[in-house]
Design a protein around this motif. Sequence first.
Motif, PDB file in Angstrom:
ATOM      1  N   LEU A  39       0.827  -1.210   0.000  1.00 40.97           N
ATOM      2  CA  LEU A  39       0.000   0.000   0.000  1.00 40.97           C
ATOM      3  C   LEU A  39       0.857   1.254   0.000  1.00 40.97           C
ATOM      4  N   HIS A  40       1.890   1.314   0.825  1.00 42.32           N
ATOM      5  CA  HIS A  40       2.666   2.561   0.833  1.00 42.32           C
ATOM      6  C   HIS A  40       3.380   2.786  -0.484  1.00 42.32           C
ATOM      7  N   LEU A  41       3.802   1.709  -1.146  1.00 39.32           N
ATOM      8  CA  LEU A  41       4.391   1.867  -2.479  1.00 39.32           C
ATOM      9  C   LEU A  41       3.338   2.285  -3.507  1.00 39.32           C
ATOM     10  N   THR A  42       2.152   1.714  -3.406  1.00 39.28           N
ATOM     11  CA  THR A  42       1.060   2.085  -4.313  1.00 39.28           C
ATOM     12  C   THR A  42       0.672   3.540  -4.112  1.00 39.28           C
ATOM     13  N   LEU A  43       0.588   3.967  -2.858  1.00 34.13           N
ATOM     14  CA  LEU A  43       0.249   5.372  -2.584  1.00 34.13           C
ATOM     15  C   LEU A  43       1.300   6.317  -3.155  1.00 34.13           C
ATOM     16  N   LYS A  44       2.580   5.958  -3.028  1.00 36.28           N
ATOM     17  CA  LYS A  44       3.628   6.807  -3.621  1.00 36.28           C
ATOM     18  C   LYS A  44       3.513   6.800  -5.143  1.00 36.28           C
ATOM     19  N   HIS A  45       3.181   5.657  -5.726  1.00 39.45           N
ATOM     20  CA  HIS A  45       2.975   5.572  -7.169  1.00 39.45           C
ATOM     21  C   HIS A  45       1.871   6.543  -7.595  1.00 39.45           C
ATOM     22  N   VAL A  46       0.766   6.541  -6.857  1.00 39.41           N
ATOM     23  CA  VAL A  46      -0.330   7.475  -7.164  1.00 39.41           C
ATOM     24  C   VAL A  46       0.170   8.909  -7.009  1.00 39.41           C
ATOM     25  N   HIS A  47       0.859   9.186  -5.928  1.00 42.08           N
ATOM     26  CA  HIS A  47       1.411  10.517  -5.649  1.00 42.08           C
ATOM     27  C   HIS A  47       2.270  11.026  -6.812  1.00 42.08           C
ATOM     28  N   TRP A  48       3.070  10.141  -7.387  1.00 46.46           N
ATOM     29  CA  TRP A  48       3.978  10.516  -8.470  1.00 46.46           C
ATOM     30  C   TRP A  48       3.303  10.580  -9.832  1.00 46.46           C
ATOM     31  N   ASN A  49       2.183   9.898 -10.015  1.00 39.23           N
ATOM     32  CA  ASN A  49       1.598   9.747 -11.345  1.00 39.23           C
ATOM     33  C   ASN A  49       0.223  10.372 -11.499  1.00 39.23           C
ATOM     34  N   VAL A  50      -0.199  11.144 -10.528  1.00 37.57           N
ATOM     35  CA  VAL A  50      -1.494  11.798 -10.592  1.00 37.57           C
ATOM     36  C   VAL A  50      -1.362  13.093 -11.409  1.00 37.57           C
ATOM     37  N   VAL A  51      -2.357  13.368 -12.231  1.00 39.42           N
ATOM     38  CA  VAL A  51      -2.376  14.582 -13.049  1.00 39.42           C
ATOM     39  C   VAL A  51      -3.793  15.151 -13.049  1.00 39.42           C
ATOM     40  N   GLY A  52      -3.931  16.316 -13.628  1.00 38.68           N
ATOM     41  CA  GLY A  52      -5.258  16.889 -13.810  1.00 38.68           C
ATOM     42  C   GLY A  52      -5.575  17.988 -12.808  1.00 38.68           C
ATOM     43  N   PRO A  53      -6.801  18.542 -12.899  1.00 38.36           N
ATOM     44  CA  PRO A  53      -7.170  19.695 -12.095  1.00 38.36           C
ATOM     45  C   PRO A  53      -7.170  19.437 -10.586  1.00 38.36           C
ATOM     46  N   HIS A  54      -7.305  18.191 -10.165  1.00 36.60           N
ATOM     47  CA  HIS A  54      -7.317  17.878  -8.733  1.00 36.60           C
ATOM     48  C   HIS A  54      -5.953  17.404  -8.250  1.00 36.60           C
ATOM     49  N   PHE A  55      -4.939  17.615  -9.087  1.00 33.51           N
ATOM     50  CA  PHE A  55      -3.593  17.117  -8.799  1.00 33.51           C
ATOM     51  C   PHE A  55      -3.124  17.492  -7.400  1.00 33.51           C
ATOM     52  N   ILE A  56      -3.098  18.766  -7.065  1.00 32.28           N
ATOM     53  CA  ILE A  56      -2.457  19.189  -5.816  1.00 32.28           C
ATOM     54  C   ILE A  56      -3.213  18.662  -4.596  1.00 32.28           C
ATOM     55  N   ALA A  57      -4.532  18.623  -4.666  1.00 31.22           N
ATOM     56  CA  ALA A  57      -5.311  18.109  -3.531  1.00 31.22           C
ATOM     57  C   ALA A  57      -4.981  16.641  -3.266  1.00 31.22           C
ATOM     58  N   VAL A  58      -4.936  15.852  -4.317  1.00 28.03           N
ATOM     59  CA  VAL A  58      -4.649  14.423  -4.157  1.00 28.03           C
ATOM     60  C   VAL A  58      -3.180  14.217  -3.814  1.00 28.03           C
ATOM     61  N   HIS A  59      -2.305  14.922  -4.496  1.00 30.43           N
ATOM     62  CA  HIS A  59      -0.865  14.820  -4.249  1.00 30.43           C
ATOM     63  C   HIS A  59      -0.567  15.074  -2.770  1.00 30.43           C
ATOM     64  N   GLU A  60      -1.145  16.118  -2.210  1.00 26.49           N
ATOM     65  CA  GLU A  60      -0.892  16.468  -0.807  1.00 26.49           C
ATOM     66  C   GLU A  60      -1.663  15.569   0.169  1.00 26.49           C
ATOM     67  N   MET A  61      -2.779  15.015  -0.238  1.00 28.32           N
ATOM     68  CA  MET A  61      -3.544  14.120   0.631  1.00 28.32           C
ATOM     69  C   MET A  61      -2.816  12.788   0.833  1.00 28.32           C
ATOM     70  N   ILE A  62      -2.069  12.358  -0.166  1.00 26.41           N
ATOM     71  CA  ILE A  62      -1.464  11.027  -0.161  1.00 26.41           C
ATOM     72  C   ILE A  62      -0.273  10.916   0.798  1.00 26.41           C
ATOM     73  N   ASP A  63       0.593  11.910   0.873  1.00 26.57           N
ATOM     74  CA  ASP A  63       1.814  11.767   1.680  1.00 26.57           C
ATOM     75  C   ASP A  63       1.565  11.457   3.155  1.00 26.57           C
ATOM     76  N   PRO A  64       0.612  12.108   3.840  1.00 23.48           N
ATOM     77  CA  PRO A  64       0.366  11.708   5.235  1.00 23.48           C
ATOM     78  C   PRO A  64      -0.124  10.263   5.348  1.00 23.48           C
ATOM     79  N   GLN A  65      -0.850   9.793   4.341  1.00 22.35           N
ATOM     80  CA  GLN A  65      -1.283   8.397   4.345  1.00 22.35           C
ATOM     81  C   GLN A  65      -0.065   7.482   4.213  1.00 22.35           C
ATOM     82  N   VAL A  66       0.857   7.835   3.333  1.00 24.84           N
ATOM     83  CA  VAL A  66       2.083   7.046   3.160  1.00 24.84           C
ATOM     84  C   VAL A  66       2.829   6.951   4.490  1.00 24.84           C
TER      85      VAL A  66
END
Length: 190
Positions: A39-66
Motif C-alpha cells: 500500500l505505501h508503495l502504491t500510494l507513492k505511485h499514485v502521488h507521483w503519477n497523478v495529473v489533472g485539475p485535482h492534482f495538488i489536492a490528491v498529491h498532498e492528501m497522499i503523503d500523510p497516508q504514506v
Amino acid sequence: MTEEIKNLTPKYTVPGIRREDAGRLIGVLRLRLHSLNDLHLTLKHVHWNVVGPHFIAVHEMIDPQVDRVREMADDVAERIAALGGVAPGTPGALVAERTWDDYSIGRADAIAHLGALNLVYTGLIEDVRAAIKEAGEIDPATEDLLIEQLRDLEQFQWFVRAHLESAGGSLATGDARSEQEAAAKGAELG
C-alpha cells in the motif's frame, strides 16, 4: 513455497500464547505486513503519477497516508518479531507471498486514481477485518494493533471516497469490479 513460510511456529513466543498459536498469528501478520508495504508503495505511485485539475489536492492528501502506513508496517513487523517470528521486508518476499495483483493504473487523472484506490482500500480493509477476527481468537494485543490500524485505513478510504461521492451520497465508482473500471468511472467525474 519455502519451508520457512510453511512452518511459522517460532521456537519461542510471548508469555501466555502457545507457540503454534503464535505461528498462526505470524502468518496472519506477514500478509498484513506485505499489504501495508504494498500500500505505501502504491500510494507513492499514485502521488507521483497523478495529473489533472485535482492534482495538488490528491498529491498532498497522499503523503500523510504514506507516512502512517509506513508506521503501521513497522508496528506489524515488530509484533511479528515479538511473537518470535521473522518479519519479511524484502520485495521478493512481498511478491512471492501476496495474494493480490499489482496496482494497474499508471499516469492518470486524479479522480481516476482515486476510483482505483478506493477498490484497493476496500480489499485491504476487508482483509484487515478478517485478520482481526482470527487474531481475536488468540491474542488481544495483536487484535488491538489491527483494530487501531483499521480505524486509520477506514479514515483514509473516507478521504478518497469524498472525492468520488455526490452530494446525494452516491459513490460514482460504487459498482466497479476492477481498478481499470473504477478508474474509468472516476475519470468520467474528473
